[in-house]
Design an enzyme around this catalytic site. Structure first.
Site, PDB file in Angstrom:
ATOM      1  N   THR A 174       2.022   0.643  -5.984  1.00 43.32           N
ATOM      2  CA  THR A 174       0.780   0.739  -5.191  1.00 43.32           C
ATOM      3  C   THR A 174      -0.270   1.647  -5.817  1.00 43.32           C
ATOM      4  O   THR A 174       0.055   2.626  -6.505  1.00 43.32           O
ATOM      5  CB  THR A 174       1.099   1.291  -3.779  1.00 43.32           C
ATOM      6  OG1 THR A 174      -0.114   1.660  -3.127  1.00 43.32           O
ATOM      7  CG2 THR A 174       1.992   2.528  -3.836  1.00 43.32           C
ATOM      8  N   LYS A 221       6.905   5.812  -3.596  1.00 43.89           N
ATOM      9  CA  LYS A 221       6.571   4.653  -4.436  1.00 43.89           C
ATOM     10  C   LYS A 221       6.539   5.039  -5.912  1.00 43.89           C
ATOM     11  O   LYS A 221       6.901   4.243  -6.782  1.00 43.89           O
ATOM     12  CB  LYS A 221       5.205   4.080  -4.017  1.00 43.89           C
ATOM     13  CG  LYS A 221       5.252   3.238  -2.751  1.00 43.89           C
ATOM     14  CD  LYS A 221       5.886   1.876  -2.989  1.00 43.89           C
ATOM     15  CE  LYS A 221       5.842   0.996  -1.759  1.00 43.89           C
ATOM     16  NZ  LYS A 221       6.511  -0.294  -1.926  1.00 43.89           N
ATOM     17  N   GLU A 231      -1.808   3.732  -4.207  1.00 43.63           N
ATOM     18  CA  GLU A 231      -1.653   5.062  -3.600  1.00 43.63           C
ATOM     19  C   GLU A 231      -1.045   6.062  -4.589  1.00 43.63           C
ATOM     20  O   GLU A 231      -1.211   7.268  -4.442  1.00 43.63           O
ATOM     21  CB  GLU A 231      -0.754   4.981  -2.369  1.00 43.63           C
ATOM     22  CG  GLU A 231      -1.446   4.510  -1.112  1.00 43.63           C
ATOM     23  CD  GLU A 231      -2.397   5.545  -0.538  1.00 43.63           C
ATOM     24  OE1 GLU A 231      -1.950   6.658  -0.243  1.00 43.63           O
ATOM     25  OE2 GLU A 231      -3.585   5.243  -0.394  1.00 43.63           O
ATOM     26  N   TYR A 287       4.697   8.695   1.322  1.00 38.68           N
ATOM     27  CA  TYR A 287       4.780   7.279   0.936  1.00 38.68           C
ATOM     28  C   TYR A 287       4.488   7.114  -0.555  1.00 38.68           C
ATOM     29  O   TYR A 287       5.237   6.458  -1.290  1.00 38.68           O
ATOM     30  CB  TYR A 287       3.776   6.467   1.771  1.00 38.68           C
ATOM     31  CG  TYR A 287       3.519   5.069   1.245  1.00 38.68           C
ATOM     32  CD1 TYR A 287       4.392   4.023   1.530  1.00 38.68           C
ATOM     33  CD2 TYR A 287       2.392   4.783   0.452  1.00 38.68           C
ATOM     34  CE1 TYR A 287       4.164   2.736   1.043  1.00 38.68           C
ATOM     35  CE2 TYR A 287       2.158   3.512  -0.032  1.00 38.68           C
ATOM     36  CZ  TYR A 287       3.035   2.491   0.264  1.00 38.68           C
ATOM     37  OH  TYR A 287       2.804   1.222  -0.225  1.00 38.68           O
TER      38      TYR A 287
HETATM   39  P1  NAP Z   1       4.514  -4.827   5.641  1.00 36.26           P
HETATM   40  O1  NAP Z   1       3.742  -5.921   6.279  1.00 36.26           O
HETATM   41  O2  NAP Z   1       4.584  -3.505   6.315  1.00 36.26           O
HETATM   42  O3  NAP Z   1       6.012  -5.370   5.389  1.00 36.26           O
HETATM   43  C1  NAP Z   1       7.053  -4.492   5.072  1.00 36.26           C
HETATM   44  C2  NAP Z   1       8.372  -5.246   5.106  1.00 36.26           C
HETATM   45  O4  NAP Z   1       9.442  -4.314   4.839  1.00 36.26           O
HETATM   46  C3  NAP Z   1       8.694  -5.884   6.465  1.00 36.26           C
HETATM   47  O5  NAP Z   1       9.319  -7.120   6.256  1.00 36.26           O
HETATM   48  C4  NAP Z   1       9.675  -4.888   7.068  1.00 36.26           C
HETATM   49  O6  NAP Z   1      10.537  -5.452   8.014  1.00 36.26           O
HETATM   50  C5  NAP Z   1      10.452  -4.491   5.817  1.00 36.26           C
HETATM   51  N1  NAP Z   1      11.244  -3.264   6.015  1.00 36.26           N
HETATM   52  C6  NAP Z   1      10.788  -2.046   6.396  1.00 36.26           C
HETATM   53  N2  NAP Z   1      11.813  -1.169   6.463  1.00 36.26           N
HETATM   54  C7  NAP Z   1      12.931  -1.852   6.134  1.00 36.26           C
HETATM   55  C8  NAP Z   1      14.299  -1.525   6.027  1.00 36.26           C
HETATM   56  N3  NAP Z   1      14.766  -0.298   6.294  1.00 36.26           N
HETATM   57  N4  NAP Z   1      15.184  -2.483   5.650  1.00 36.26           N
HETATM   58  C9  NAP Z   1      14.772  -3.731   5.393  1.00 36.26           C
HETATM   59  N5  NAP Z   1      13.468  -4.115   5.476  1.00 36.26           N
HETATM   60  C10 NAP Z   1      12.575  -3.187   5.850  1.00 36.26           C
HETATM   61  O7  NAP Z   1       3.979  -4.556   4.164  1.00 36.26           O
HETATM   62  P2  NAP Z   1       3.092  -5.506   3.201  1.00 36.26           P
HETATM   63  O8  NAP Z   1       1.650  -5.205   3.431  1.00 36.26           O
HETATM   64  O9  NAP Z   1       3.590  -6.888   3.284  1.00 36.26           O
HETATM   65  O10 NAP Z   1       3.432  -4.876   1.782  1.00 36.26           O
HETATM   66  C11 NAP Z   1       4.552  -5.347   1.019  1.00 36.26           C
HETATM   67  C12 NAP Z   1       4.950  -4.272   0.028  1.00 36.26           C
HETATM   68  O11 NAP Z   1       3.860  -4.007  -0.847  1.00 36.26           O
HETATM   69  C13 NAP Z   1       5.327  -2.932   0.634  1.00 36.26           C
HETATM   70  O12 NAP Z   1       6.348  -2.373  -0.154  1.00 36.26           O
HETATM   71  C14 NAP Z   1       4.067  -2.097   0.510  1.00 36.26           C
HETATM   72  O13 NAP Z   1       4.387  -0.721   0.466  1.00 36.26           O
HETATM   73  C15 NAP Z   1       3.540  -2.610  -0.813  1.00 36.26           C
HETATM   74  N6  NAP Z   1       2.087  -2.545  -0.976  1.00 36.26           N
HETATM   75  C16 NAP Z   1       1.270  -3.096  -0.052  1.00 36.26           C
HETATM   76  C17 NAP Z   1      -0.095  -3.080  -0.250  1.00 36.26           C
HETATM   77  C18 NAP Z   1      -1.028  -3.680   0.753  1.00 36.26           C
HETATM   78  O14 NAP Z   1      -2.229  -3.357   0.698  1.00 36.26           O
HETATM   79  N7  NAP Z   1      -0.579  -4.564   1.639  1.00 36.26           N
HETATM   80  C19 NAP Z   1      -0.630  -2.511  -1.431  1.00 36.26           C
HETATM   81  C20 NAP Z   1       0.252  -1.979  -2.375  1.00 36.26           C
HETATM   82  C21 NAP Z   1       1.610  -2.019  -2.153  1.00 36.26           C
HETATM   83  P3  NAP Z   1      10.141  -5.539   9.591  1.00 36.26           P
HETATM   84  O15 NAP Z   1       9.261  -6.740   9.713  1.00 36.26           O
HETATM   85  O16 NAP Z   1      11.466  -5.696  10.211  1.00 36.26           O
HETATM   86  O17 NAP Z   1       9.446  -4.271   9.933  1.00 36.26           O
HETATM   87  N1  GDD Z   2      -4.692   2.927   9.520  1.00 37.00           N
HETATM   88  C1  GDD Z   2      -5.828   3.569   9.812  1.00 37.00           C
HETATM   89  N2  GDD Z   2      -6.200   3.699  11.126  1.00 37.00           N
HETATM   90  N3  GDD Z   2      -6.578   4.039   8.808  1.00 37.00           N
HETATM   91  C2  GDD Z   2      -7.743   4.647   9.127  1.00 37.00           C
HETATM   92  C3  GDD Z   2      -8.173   4.811  10.432  1.00 37.00           C
HETATM   93  C4  GDD Z   2      -7.356   4.326  11.487  1.00 37.00           C
HETATM   94  O1  GDD Z   2      -7.669   4.436  12.671  1.00 37.00           O
HETATM   95  N4  GDD Z   2      -9.361   5.452  10.411  1.00 37.00           N
HETATM   96  C5  GDD Z   2      -9.655   5.675   9.130  1.00 37.00           C
HETATM   97  N5  GDD Z   2      -8.674   5.205   8.344  1.00 37.00           N
HETATM   98  C6  GDD Z   2      -8.596   5.312   6.879  1.00 37.00           C
HETATM   99  C7  GDD Z   2      -7.303   5.936   6.380  1.00 37.00           C
HETATM  100  O2  GDD Z   2      -7.318   7.360   6.553  1.00 37.00           O
HETATM  101  C8  GDD Z   2      -7.332   5.494   4.925  1.00 37.00           C
HETATM  102  O3  GDD Z   2      -8.131   6.376   4.182  1.00 37.00           O
HETATM  103  C9  GDD Z   2      -8.015   4.118   4.992  1.00 37.00           C
HETATM  104  O4  GDD Z   2      -8.620   4.033   6.300  1.00 37.00           O
HETATM  105  C10 GDD Z   2      -7.064   2.936   4.803  1.00 37.00           C
HETATM  106  O5  GDD Z   2      -5.960   3.122   5.663  1.00 37.00           O
HETATM  107  P1  GDD Z   2      -4.847   1.977   5.843  1.00 37.00           P
HETATM  108  O6  GDD Z   2      -5.475   0.692   6.225  1.00 37.00           O
HETATM  109  O7  GDD Z   2      -3.803   2.537   6.741  1.00 37.00           O
HETATM  110  O8  GDD Z   2      -4.297   1.736   4.372  1.00 37.00           O
HETATM  111  P2  GDD Z   2      -3.863   2.754   3.222  1.00 37.00           P
HETATM  112  O9  GDD Z   2      -4.925   2.705   2.160  1.00 37.00           O
HETATM  113  O10 GDD Z   2      -3.503   4.082   3.748  1.00 37.00           O
HETATM  114  O11 GDD Z   2      -2.526   2.085   2.676  1.00 37.00           O
HETATM  115  C11 GDD Z   2      -2.440   0.678   2.455  1.00 37.00           C
HETATM  116  O12 GDD Z   2      -2.801   0.384   1.123  1.00 37.00           O
HETATM  117  C12 GDD Z   2      -1.934   0.946   0.110  1.00 37.00           C
HETATM  118  C13 GDD Z   2      -2.496   0.531  -1.252  1.00 37.00           C
HETATM  119  O13 GDD Z   2      -3.527   1.398  -1.618  1.00 37.00           O
HETATM  120  C14 GDD Z   2      -0.998   0.261   2.749  1.00 37.00           C
HETATM  121  O14 GDD Z   2      -0.915  -1.146   2.716  1.00 37.00           O
HETATM  122  C15 GDD Z   2      -0.022   0.809   1.731  1.00 37.00           C
HETATM  123  O15 GDD Z   2       1.281   0.242   1.935  1.00 37.00           O
HETATM  124  C16 GDD Z   2      -0.519   0.422   0.326  1.00 37.00           C
HETATM  125  O16 GDD Z   2       0.342   0.933  -0.661  1.00 37.00           O
END
Ligand code: NAP
Ligand code: GDD
Length: 352
Positions: free
Chosen positions: A125, A157, A127, A153
């Site tokens: 990520t 990662k 992050e 987190y």
């Molecule tokens: P998500 O919607 O939160 O999905 C996370 C998945 O992990 C869900 O299927 C969840 O299962 C499963 N999980 C959580 N804890 C577990 C455990 N203890 N054992 C088995 N499964 C577990 O996340 P996403 O947005 O699809 O992201 C996919 C991956 O990419 C994650 O690793 C995230 O950190 C990474 N990532 C995401 C982003 C982004 O912007 N979306 C960016 C960079 C990296 P449940 O449905 O049962 O909760």
């Molecule tokens: N969730 C959330 N809720 N975020 C808020 C809010 C709120 O009410 N108000 C402001 N924010 C700001 C957070 O502080 C952060 O700076 C930004 O919005 C984005 O927050 P999220 O949408 O929670 O995403 P993230 O950037 O912290 O993390 C996501 O992206 C990562 C990749 O850069 C997640 O998907 C991570 O799993 C992923 O790795």
């Protein structure tokens, strides 16, 4: 027929990736964990629930991971499962370290011992860059930039990132890190800021809610469209050599711009509805992240197609449509969670 195992198939990326791989002709397996309420709504939403094979497994349980590999015998493993919410990682830092970090080694070790030819994708990520996005003056970040995590987190990662490289270099496993910047969609979890905003804007526009409470409005993120990002994961595993790639749009926007744009779509002024609430601030927050995807473009032929304005339109319009249908009495899979009758759950008992 190629076989793929997706950990976290019930999540946003897992569901889109399952659909993508099925469309490519793969036999798709996915792990899911037992919850008090079934959580297959994304797979149902994309109409793939009855096409994927589901295997019960938990990231904290090594035996269940080994069993998932034995049942699926995959050519490719996409390790997406994690505690993925940055805010929650401050509340549960130890559990996040275990599930998001250490579990990567559980899977790699199981691959090394049982199927070392299997290709492995790790969901790293942006992050991990953390404060570097500020220290370098907001310039876009690439694979060579310094990592400076700012949350439990991100630290977990970063461990996963390095252990993936270590298994690649030590044991010759085809293991890659996808360093993905934020990617969003109507299948995003409700607590992430884009979906939270889109959902509340839709409700406010229909008279179902009165205000939107948010935290840090100044934070900037590089937001792309999730269905395009899962294609990048697949492309990384189709290369001759394993490598690590940044996947991003190259544009940063603030949370304030996000709310302005989202309220604008339904013809409202965000200042009348948005309230800043301390509860949604984090002890540390990454101020700015923007990615440089030029290596991915050059080497694997990937580039983003959906930009910020279009992404927010897709998300707000989808939420308005869902709530209008809800007002007409329609119900969605997540309103009536269930194990659908025709399911494809594979347990170890089937191998006994
Ligand atoms: P998500 O919607 O939160 O999905 C996370 C998945 O992990 C869900 O299927 C969840 O299962 C499963 N999980 C959580 N804890 C577990 C455990 N203890 N054992 C088995 N499964 C577990 O996340 P996403 O947005 O699809 O992201 C996919 C991956 O990419 C994650 O690793 C995230 O950190 C990474 N990532 C995401 C982003 C982004 O912007 N979306 C960016 C960079 C990296 P449940 O449905 O049962 O909760
Ligand atoms: N969730 C959330 N809720 N975020 C808020 C809010 C709120 O009410 N108000 C402001 N924010 C700001 C957070 O502080 C952060 O700076 C930004 O919005 C984005 O927050 P999220 O949408 O929670 O995403 P993230 O950037 O912290 O993390 C996501 O992206 C990562 C990749 O850069 C997640 O998907 C991570 O799993 C992923 O790795």
């Amino acid at each position: 027929m190629k076989k793929a195992l997706i950990t976290g198939i019930t999540g946003q990326d897992g569901a889109y990736l399952a659909k993508f791989l099925l469309d490519k002709g793969y036999d798709v397996y996915g792990t899911y964990r037992r919850l008090s309420t079934p959580n297959f709504w994304r797979l149902e939403y994309l109409e793939v629930f009855d096409k994927v094979n589901l295997i019960p497994a938990d990231l904290s349980d090594t035996g269940s991971i080994v069993e998932a590999l034995k049942i699926s015998q995959p050519d490719e493993v996409y390790h997406l499962a994690a505690q993925s919410f940055v805010g929650a990682s401050f509340e549960t830092p130890v559990a996040t370290g275990d599930v998001t970090g250490l579990a990567v080694t559980r899977i790699l070790e199981a691959i090394r011992q049982t199927c070392p030819e299997t290709k492995f994708y790790f969901a790293a990520t942006s992050e991990m860059f953390g404060k570097t996005g500020l220290l370098n003056g907001g310039k876009s970040l690439n694979e060579g930039d310094f990592f400076y995590p700012m949350s439990p987190y991100a630290a977990a990662k970063l461990y996963g990132y390095w252990i993936t490289r270590i298994y690649r270099e030590a044991y010759g496993i085809f293991a890659v890190n996808g360093i993905l910047f934020n990617h969003e969609s109507p299948l995003r979890g409700l607590e992430f800021v884009t979906r939270k905003v889109a959902n509340e804007v839709a409700k406010i526009s229909l008279g179902l809610s009165k205000e939107l409470r948010l935290g840090n409005l100044e934070a900037k993120r590089d937001w792309g469209y999730a269905p395009e990002y899962v294609e990048a994961m697949w492309l990384m595993l189709q290369q001759k050599e394993p490598d690590d790639y940044v996947i991003a749009t190259g544009e940063a926007h603030s949370v304030k711009e996000l709310v302005e744009k989202a309220f604008g779509i339904v013809g409202l002024d965000w200042k009348e509805y948005v309230k800043v609430d301390r509860r949604f601030f984090r002890p540390l927050d990454v101020p700015c992240l923007v990615g440089d995807y030029s290596k991915a473009k050059r080497k694997i032929g990937w580039e983003p197609r959906t930009r910020f304005d279009k992404l927010i339109e897709i998300m707000v319009e989808e939420e308005v449509d869902r709530w209008e249908r809800w007002l007409r009495g329609e119900r969605f899979p997540w309103d009536a969670p269930n194990y659908p009758s025709e399911n494809r759950i594979l347990t170890r008992a089937l191998r006994m």
